[in-house]
Design an enzyme around this catalytic site. Structure first.
Site, PDB file in Angstrom:
ATOM      1  N   PHE A 132       0.854  -1.185   0.000  1.00 53.76           N
ATOM      2  CA  PHE A 132       0.000   0.000   0.000  1.00 53.76           C
ATOM      3  C   PHE A 132       0.891   1.236   0.000  1.00 53.76           C
ATOM      4  O   PHE A 132       1.654   1.450   0.933  1.00 53.76           O
ATOM      5  CB  PHE A 132      -0.928   0.030   1.215  1.00 53.76           C
ATOM      6  CG  PHE A 132      -1.868   1.208   1.183  1.00 53.76           C
ATOM      7  CD1 PHE A 132      -3.021   1.179   0.427  1.00 53.76           C
ATOM      8  CD2 PHE A 132      -1.568   2.369   1.889  1.00 53.76           C
ATOM      9  CE1 PHE A 132      -3.871   2.283   0.369  1.00 53.76           C
ATOM     10  CE2 PHE A 132      -2.414   3.475   1.846  1.00 53.76           C
ATOM     11  CZ  PHE A 132      -3.568   3.422   1.086  1.00 53.76           C
ATOM     12  N   ASP A 217       9.204   2.700   1.911  1.00 53.20           N
ATOM     13  CA  ASP A 217       8.006   3.450   2.303  1.00 53.20           C
ATOM     14  C   ASP A 217       7.766   3.182   3.787  1.00 53.20           C
ATOM     15  O   ASP A 217       7.267   2.129   4.173  1.00 53.20           O
ATOM     16  CB  ASP A 217       6.819   2.986   1.454  1.00 53.20           C
ATOM     17  CG  ASP A 217       5.489   3.633   1.888  1.00 53.20           C
ATOM     18  OD1 ASP A 217       5.458   4.311   2.931  1.00 53.20           O
ATOM     19  OD2 ASP A 217       4.490   3.435   1.174  1.00 53.20           O
ATOM     20  N   LYS A 246       2.117   9.782   8.187  1.00 53.24           N
ATOM     21  CA  LYS A 246       1.344   9.388   9.366  1.00 53.24           C
ATOM     22  C   LYS A 246       1.891   9.916  10.689  1.00 53.24           C
ATOM     23  O   LYS A 246       1.650  11.068  11.022  1.00 53.24           O
ATOM     24  CB  LYS A 246       1.198   7.862   9.388  1.00 53.24           C
ATOM     25  CG  LYS A 246       0.322   7.371   8.242  1.00 53.24           C
ATOM     26  CD  LYS A 246      -0.222   5.975   8.487  1.00 53.24           C
ATOM     27  CE  LYS A 246      -1.331   5.646   7.518  1.00 53.24           C
ATOM     28  NZ  LYS A 246      -0.914   5.064   6.251  1.00 53.24           N
TER      29      LYS A 246
END
Ligand SMILES: *Cc1c(COP(=O)(O)O)cnc(C)c1O
Length: 389
Positions: A132, A217, A246
């Site tokens: 993702f 990532d 995040k």
């Protein structure tokens, strides 16, 4: 307060019939005054829990001083944050974005530019199944989420995909036209899938031997989520490009692309954004980093993780398997495809957890979660699962 009318919102998510109005630490309150113990924290975003005093203070002070001078000018918090992240990561250059997807877009641009400049126009990026990387068109193409390839055609070209956790498969997929390898050190949205030991170090070797960039990532795994400041530190494998998001802003929208000298190929005009690196959010990220990067903080987060694993073990043994994961990014598998129902039952009993797959539950509490809060979570979850089984 009554429930406001949600019908003007585009219908892009199933949301419960509640409006969240207030948060503090590990707790969230809805419009009826109900309290929830929050083990999702905005999808691993609120690293210090809801409305921590450091963030409130940083926002108040910065809002009174300077909110946005324009991205055409330097501002103090951005410069300080850039220095801090470069020092902490061992990389050398950075640019800030507003979301993880945008940071990954930036990493993809870097790979393509690097391939054009240094490798005869190579532009393919090797990615993994279940990955993702975000919801823009390029990051959707880079993702390996089941069903996504068919959405919004035509799909952005330039991505190869191999099974996750298999360094041999990555090595076989790399060819003359490959510019980069892009992986998550632990796949978060796929349900907290941890690769075999040595995977990241192997990818580093492959990237060096075959002359491609290595992109990690760490939008979900970074900023102490896994017990180290960055998840890749567990294997001592440094990427060429690191993306963060995040937890970096502790709840405010900020993300970053950090690169080493070799990968810092962008020139003026090739990257930018109206809100990028504005003082309001960079000041907050500085406050988050000063808190999470201390040895004491990381040690306490690791102890909370041990306690969480210990409390989840008997529950997982009785109702499925696990727990797995690292630090405070944890999941367990259930015997049946009831994760969504279990999540909803927990919600009714005042506990927020996440169900990333039909039979997988995921927990990502505040990094400052207390042992008592973990006990409270385990009690509710254990009871819900016993009733469901
Ligand atoms: C959440 C996430 C993203 C996307 O971040 P947004 O801020 O939602 O755009 C990218 N990569 C990983 C690993 C993520 O967990």
């Amino acid at each position: 307060m009554s429930l406001l009318d949600p019908s003007p919102l585009m219908n892009i998510a199933h949301r419960p019939d509640r409006v969240m109005v207030r948060g503090r630490g590990s707790y969230l309150w809805d419009h009826t005054g109900r309290r929830y113990l929050d083990f999702v924290q905005g999808w691993a975003v609120n690293s210090l829990g809801h409305c921590p005093v450091e963030i409130v203070q940083a926002l108040e002070e910065q809002a009174r001083t300077l909110i946005t001078p324009s991205p055409a000018f330097h501002n103090e918090p951005q410069l300080a944050l850039a220095r801090r992240l470069v020092d902490l990561s061992g990389l050398s250059k950075i640019f800030f974005t507003n979301s993880g997807a945008e940071a990954n877009e930036g990493a993809i641009k870097i790979a393509r530019k690097w391939g054009r400049r240094h490798k005869g126009g190579a532009h393919e990026i090797v990615t993994t199944e279940g990955a993702f990387h975000g919801r823009t068109l390029a990051t959707m193409a880079a993702s390996g989420k089941p069903g996504w390839d068919k959405l919004f055609p035509p799909k952005m070209p330039g991505f190869a995909r191999v099974p996750y956790g298999d360094a041999g498969a990555i090595e076989r997929a790399v060819h003359e036209g490959t510019a980069a390898i892009m992986v998550e050190p632990i796949q978060g949205e796929a349900g907290v899938r941890t690769p075999p030991d040595g995977y990241l170090a192997e990818l580093r070797r492959i990237a060096d031997e075959r002359n491609v960039l290595l992109i990690f990532d760490e939008v979900q795994t970074g900023i102490a989520r896994t017990g180290a400041l960055f998840a890749h530190q567990a294997e001592g494998a440094l990427p060429d490009v690191l993306t963060l998001g995040k937890g970096l802003g502790g709840g405010v929208p900020i993300a970053a692309v950090v690169a080493n000298e070799r990968a810092s190929v962008l020139e003026p005009g090739e990257q930018g954004g109206t809100f990028n690196g504005n003082p309001l959010v960079t000041r907050v990220a500085l406050a988050v980093l000063s808190r999470v990067s201390t040895p004491t903080f990381l040690e306490e987060a690791r102890q909370a993780s041990n306690h969480l694993m210990k409390r989840l073990e008997p529950i997982a043994r009785r109702h499925g398997s696990g727990p797995r994961g690292r630090g405070l990014l944890v999941a367990m598998d259930l015997e049946d495809a009831i994760a969504g129902r279990v999540r909803d039952r927990c919600f009714e009993r005042g506990l927020l957890i996440n169900a990333p797959r039909d039979s997988t539950l995921r927990l990502m509490p505040s990094l400052c979660v207390s042992h008592a809060e973990i006990d409270e979570m385990a009690e509710i979850l254990g009871r819900v699962l016993s009733d469901a089984g």
